[in-house]
Design a protein around this motif. Sequence first.
Motif, PDB file in Angstrom:
ATOM      1  N   LEU A 254       0.814  -1.218   0.000  1.00 26.42           N
ATOM      2  CA  LEU A 254       0.000   0.000   0.000  1.00 26.42           C
ATOM      3  C   LEU A 254       0.848   1.270   0.000  1.00 26.42           C
ATOM      4  O   LEU A 254       0.502   2.254  -0.655  1.00 26.42           O
ATOM      5  CB  LEU A 254      -0.933  -0.001   1.209  1.00 26.42           C
ATOM      6  N   LYS A 255       1.947   1.269   0.720  1.00 26.01           N
ATOM      7  CA  LYS A 255       2.798   2.461   0.791  1.00 26.01           C
ATOM      8  C   LYS A 255       3.529   2.691  -0.532  1.00 26.01           C
ATOM      9  O   LYS A 255       3.724   3.838  -0.950  1.00 26.01           O
ATOM     10  CB  LYS A 255       3.808   2.354   1.937  1.00 26.01           C
TER      11      LYS A 255
ATOM     12  N   GLU B  97      16.261  16.164  -1.037  1.00 25.67           N
ATOM     13  CA  GLU B  97      16.896  15.093  -0.269  1.00 25.67           C
ATOM     14  C   GLU B  97      16.016  13.852  -0.363  1.00 25.67           C
ATOM     15  O   GLU B  97      14.790  13.944  -0.286  1.00 25.67           O
ATOM     16  CB  GLU B  97      17.040  15.495   1.204  1.00 25.67           C
ATOM     17  N   PRO B  98      16.609  12.671  -0.507  1.00 28.90           N
ATOM     18  CA  PRO B  98      15.791  11.460  -0.575  1.00 28.90           C
ATOM     19  C   PRO B  98      15.138  11.146   0.770  1.00 28.90           C
ATOM     20  O   PRO B  98      15.627  11.565   1.829  1.00 28.90           O
ATOM     21  CB  PRO B  98      16.791  10.376  -0.963  1.00 28.90           C
ATOM     22  N   LEU B  99      14.032  10.417   0.706  1.00 25.57           N
ATOM     23  CA  LEU B  99      13.385   9.960   1.936  1.00 25.57           C
ATOM     24  C   LEU B  99      14.298   8.973   2.661  1.00 25.57           C
ATOM     25  O   LEU B  99      14.454   9.024   3.869  1.00 25.57           O
ATOM     26  CB  LEU B  99      12.053   9.280   1.618  1.00 25.57           C
ATOM     27  N   PHE B 100      14.882   8.055   1.898  1.00 28.90           N
ATOM     28  CA  PHE B 100      15.800   7.045   2.437  1.00 28.90           C
ATOM     29  C   PHE B 100      16.911   6.804   1.431  1.00 28.90           C
ATOM     30  O   PHE B 100      16.678   6.834   0.231  1.00 28.90           O
ATOM     31  CB  PHE B 100      15.079   5.705   2.681  1.00 28.90           C
TER      32      PHE B 100
ATOM     33  N   LEU C 125       8.912   2.717   4.169  1.00 30.37           N
ATOM     34  CA  LEU C 125       7.846   3.715   4.035  1.00 30.37           C
ATOM     35  C   LEU C 125       6.869   3.658   5.201  1.00 30.37           C
ATOM     36  O   LEU C 125       6.274   4.682   5.564  1.00 30.37           O
ATOM     37  CB  LEU C 125       7.101   3.531   2.716  1.00 30.37           C
ATOM     38  N   ARG C 126       6.712   2.511   5.816  1.00 27.52           N
ATOM     39  CA  ARG C 126       5.805   2.390   6.978  1.00 27.52           C
ATOM     40  C   ARG C 126       6.347   3.104   8.216  1.00 27.52           C
ATOM     41  O   ARG C 126       5.619   3.337   9.156  1.00 27.52           O
ATOM     42  CB  ARG C 126       5.524   0.931   7.288  1.00 27.52           C
ATOM     43  N   THR C 127       7.641   3.460   8.200  1.00 24.71           N
ATOM     44  CA  THR C 127       8.208   4.168   9.343  1.00 24.71           C
ATOM     45  C   THR C 127       7.958   5.672   9.295  1.00 24.71           C
ATOM     46  O   THR C 127       8.281   6.372  10.255  1.00 24.71           O
ATOM     47  CB  THR C 127       9.735   3.922   9.453  1.00 24.71           C
ATOM     48  N   LEU C 128       7.434   6.158   8.175  1.00 30.47           N
ATOM     49  CA  LEU C 128       7.183   7.603   8.049  1.00 30.47           C
ATOM     50  C   LEU C 128       6.017   8.037   8.925  1.00 30.47           C
ATOM     51  O   LEU C 128       5.106   7.332   9.181  1.00 30.47           O
ATOM     52  CB  LEU C 128       6.895   7.974   6.584  1.00 30.47           C
TER      53      LEU C 128
END
Length: 100
Positions: free
Chosen positions: A4-5, A72-75, A97-100
């Motif tokens: 889903l993310k 800047e990248p997310l990760f 992505l679930r840690t955002l």
Amino acid sequence: TIFLKIAALAGLRKDKRVPKGWISFNRRKDTGTGDLQYNLVICKGNARESRKSKAPKGLAFEGENQHESVEEPLFQISNGIEVRGLHDLFCVVEGLLRTL
């Protein structure tokens, strides 16, 4: 849908915490040791403008660094993951992505 993310990252689904973006992944052999080196970047926002290419329009390859993010990248992960297939890659990205 299992991822889903990732669907939200691709813009196929709405999610308050996941912005639209893309995944950049590559693996290379280390010239010294022969070990595989992985590089995973989860980007958001806009890509850099690519230089004019002589490639015909509509091809996936339209220039060097076309998938580098302006922001800047997310990760960004360079080591510590082992990806043996697309499912492994999607599981790692979904988990991040679930840690955002």
